[in-house]
Design a protein around this motif. Structure first.
Motif, mmCIF file in Angstrom:
data_model
loop_
_atom_site.group_PDB
_atom_site.id
_atom_site.type_symbol
_atom_site.label_atom_id
_atom_site.label_comp_id
_atom_site.label_asym_id
_atom_site.label_seq_id
_atom_site.Cartn_x
_atom_site.Cartn_y
_atom_site.Cartn_z
ATOM 1 N N ALA A 7 0.833 -1.202 0.000
ATOM 2 C CA ALA A 7 0.000 0.000 0.000
ATOM 3 C C ALA A 7 0.868 1.253 0.000
ATOM 4 N N GLY A 8 1.869 1.284 0.869
ATOM 5 C CA GLY A 8 2.750 2.451 0.947
ATOM 6 C C GLY A 8 3.542 2.649 -0.328
ATOM 7 N N LEU A 9 4.078 1.573 -0.882
ATOM 8 C CA LEU A 9 4.873 1.654 -2.102
ATOM 9 C C LEU A 9 4.041 2.142 -3.283
ATOM 10 N N LEU A 10 2.898 1.521 -3.502
ATOM 11 C CA LEU A 10 2.052 1.866 -4.644
ATOM 12 C C LEU A 10 1.535 3.292 -4.527
ATOM 13 N N PHE A 11 1.047 3.637 -3.357
ATOM 14 C CA PHE A 11 0.430 4.938 -3.160
ATOM 15 C C PHE A 11 1.432 6.059 -3.354
ATOM 16 N N ILE A 12 2.578 5.964 -2.717
ATOM 17 C CA ILE A 12 3.572 7.035 -2.775
ATOM 18 C C ILE A 12 4.183 7.146 -4.157
ATOM 19 N N THR A 13 4.464 6.028 -4.794
ATOM 20 C CA THR A 13 5.077 6.079 -6.128
ATOM 21 C C THR A 13 4.198 6.824 -7.113
ATOM 22 N N VAL A 14 2.912 6.551 -7.100
ATOM 23 C CA VAL A 14 1.997 7.220 -8.026
ATOM 24 C C VAL A 14 1.820 8.690 -7.670
ATOM 25 N N GLN A 15 1.650 8.982 -6.381
ATOM 26 C CA GLN A 15 1.364 10.348 -5.957
ATOM 27 C C GLN A 15 2.572 11.273 -6.068
ATOM 28 N N GLU A 16 3.777 10.766 -5.831
ATOM 29 C CA GLU A 16 4.965 11.620 -5.825
ATOM 30 C C GLU A 16 5.544 11.846 -7.214
ATOM 31 N N LEU A 17 5.218 10.978 -8.165
ATOM 32 C CA LEU A 17 5.749 11.145 -9.519
ATOM 33 C C LEU A 17 5.195 12.426 -10.126
ATOM 34 N N GLY A 18 6.076 13.397 -10.377
ATOM 35 C CA GLY A 18 5.639 14.657 -10.942
ATOM 36 C C GLY A 18 5.188 15.674 -9.923
ATOM 37 N N ASP A 19 5.372 15.374 -8.626
ATOM 38 C CA ASP A 19 5.018 16.320 -7.576
ATOM 39 C C ASP A 19 6.091 17.413 -7.501
ATOM 40 N N LYS A 20 5.815 18.458 -6.699
ATOM 41 C CA LYS A 20 6.761 19.567 -6.573
ATOM 42 C C LYS A 20 8.118 19.094 -6.077
ATOM 43 N N THR A 21 8.126 18.192 -5.104
ATOM 44 C CA THR A 21 9.391 17.688 -4.585
ATOM 45 C C THR A 21 10.164 16.923 -5.659
ATOM 46 N N PHE A 22 9.439 16.271 -6.569
ATOM 47 C CA PHE A 22 10.065 15.550 -7.681
ATOM 48 C C PHE A 22 10.895 16.515 -8.528
ATOM 49 N N PHE A 23 10.306 17.664 -8.851
ATOM 50 C CA PHE A 23 10.995 18.606 -9.730
ATOM 51 C C PHE A 23 12.055 19.429 -9.008
ATOM 52 N N ILE A 24 11.915 19.592 -7.708
ATOM 53 C CA ILE A 24 12.997 20.234 -6.961
ATOM 54 C C ILE A 24 14.263 19.390 -7.085
ATOM 55 N N ALA A 25 14.115 18.079 -6.902
ATOM 56 C CA ALA A 25 15.262 17.183 -7.052
ATOM 57 C C ALA A 25 15.775 17.175 -8.487
ATOM 58 N N ALA A 26 14.848 17.190 -9.457
ATOM 59 C CA ALA A 26 15.248 17.149 -10.864
ATOM 60 C C ALA A 26 16.051 18.382 -11.250
ATOM 61 N N ILE A 27 15.605 19.551 -10.821
ATOM 62 C CA ILE A 27 16.298 20.789 -11.180
ATOM 63 C C ILE A 27 17.638 20.894 -10.459
ATOM 64 N N LEU A 28 17.650 20.542 -9.178
ATOM 65 C CA LEU A 28 18.921 20.563 -8.448
ATOM 66 C C LEU A 28 19.940 19.630 -9.089
ATOM 67 N N ALA A 29 19.465 18.502 -9.624
ATOM 68 C CA ALA A 29 20.366 17.519 -10.239
ATOM 69 C C ALA A 29 20.998 18.031 -11.525
ATOM 70 N N THR A 30 20.413 19.071 -12.133
ATOM 71 C CA THR A 30 21.031 19.662 -13.324
ATOM 72 C C THR A 30 22.131 20.648 -12.957
ATOM 73 N N ARG A 31 22.194 21.020 -11.678
ATOM 74 C CA ARG A 31 23.162 22.023 -11.226
ATOM 75 C C ARG A 31 24.255 21.445 -10.340
ATOM 76 N N HIS A 32 23.981 20.302 -9.735
ATOM 77 C CA HIS A 32 24.914 19.730 -8.765
ATOM 78 C C HIS A 32 24.999 18.225 -8.980
ATOM 79 N N PRO A 33 26.035 17.576 -8.418
ATOM 80 C CA PRO A 33 26.163 16.118 -8.557
ATOM 81 C C PRO A 33 24.896 15.393 -8.092
ATOM 82 N N ARG A 34 24.452 14.471 -8.923
ATOM 83 C CA ARG A 34 23.176 13.804 -8.652
ATOM 84 C C ARG A 34 23.164 13.028 -7.355
#
Length: 204
Positions: A7-34
């Motif tokens: 339940a935790g795995l399925l729910f969080i994976t779907v809900q967090e994909l494309g969330d604000k926190t997702f893109f904060i990590a994505a943008i930071l990864a373009t500027r700093h070591p992943r």
């Protein structure tokens, strides 16, 4: 425990994909070591998960009738809200709005004065933690923790966060342009309603 983990795995994976926190990590990864961005992001999400599960356990100490009623109302309320929002989308929307909001959040914090592994981890941790606080996934984790095994929820949700954080730092920009916001919204709404109905069945 397996049901809680799933339940935790399925729910969080779907809900967090494309969330604000997702893109904060994505943008930071373009500027700093992943690896340092990922470390900070997943540490923040793991801490948030533990806090949410503990909050769910504390809520479980209240009269069970009220706890179950609140859990059912929370899941069904979010579920129908998401289904309504998804039904009004054309299907052409991508996740660029969330990406833009994340970029604005990063710009507001300014540049790092000294780029070290610790400073990158610290910034990724702080921004991710603040963005996740009060988010619907946090509330959903609290709700799940009132009715499922807390260790299973913690492990499943943390793994779900880790998967999303890894996708963010590796290919966040690609996801933003190709994943339909309507699809994710409808799937998320369906999951909320499913868990709401399961909570209602367990209540009775």
């Amino acid at each position: 425990m397996l049901a809680a983990f799933t339940a935790g795995l399925l729910f969080i994976t779907v809900q967090e994909l494309g969330d604000k926190t997702f893109f904060i990590a994505a943008i930071l990864a373009t500027r700093h070591p992943r690896r340092w961005v990922f470390a900070g992001a997943i540490l923040a999400l793991a801490v948030m998960t533990i806090i949410s599960v503990l909050a769910g356990q504390v809520a479980g100490l209240l009269p069970m009738h009220y706890v179950k009623a609140a859990e059912v109302a929370l899941f069904l309320g979010f579920g129908f809200k998401l289904l309504y929002e998804g039904s009004r989308m054309s299907g052409q929307e991508t996740l660029e709005a969330e990406q833009k909001e994340a970029a604005e959040t990063l710009e507001a914090t300014g540049a790092l004065p000294l780029v070290t592994p610790w400073s990158i981890v610290s910034k990724a941790f702080t921004l991710t933690f603040l963005a996740e606080w009060g988010d619907r996934t946090q509330l959903a984790t609290i709700g799940l923790a009132t009715g499922y095994n807390p260790f299973g929820i913690t492990m499943g949700a943390t793994l779900g966060h880790a998967i999303c954080a890894a996708l963010a730092v590796l290919c966040g920009g690609m996801v933003a342009g190709r994943v339909s916001e309507k699809t994710l919204t409808l799937i998320g709404g369906g999951l909320f309603i499913l868990f709401g109905l399961l909570a209602a069945v367990n209540w009775t």
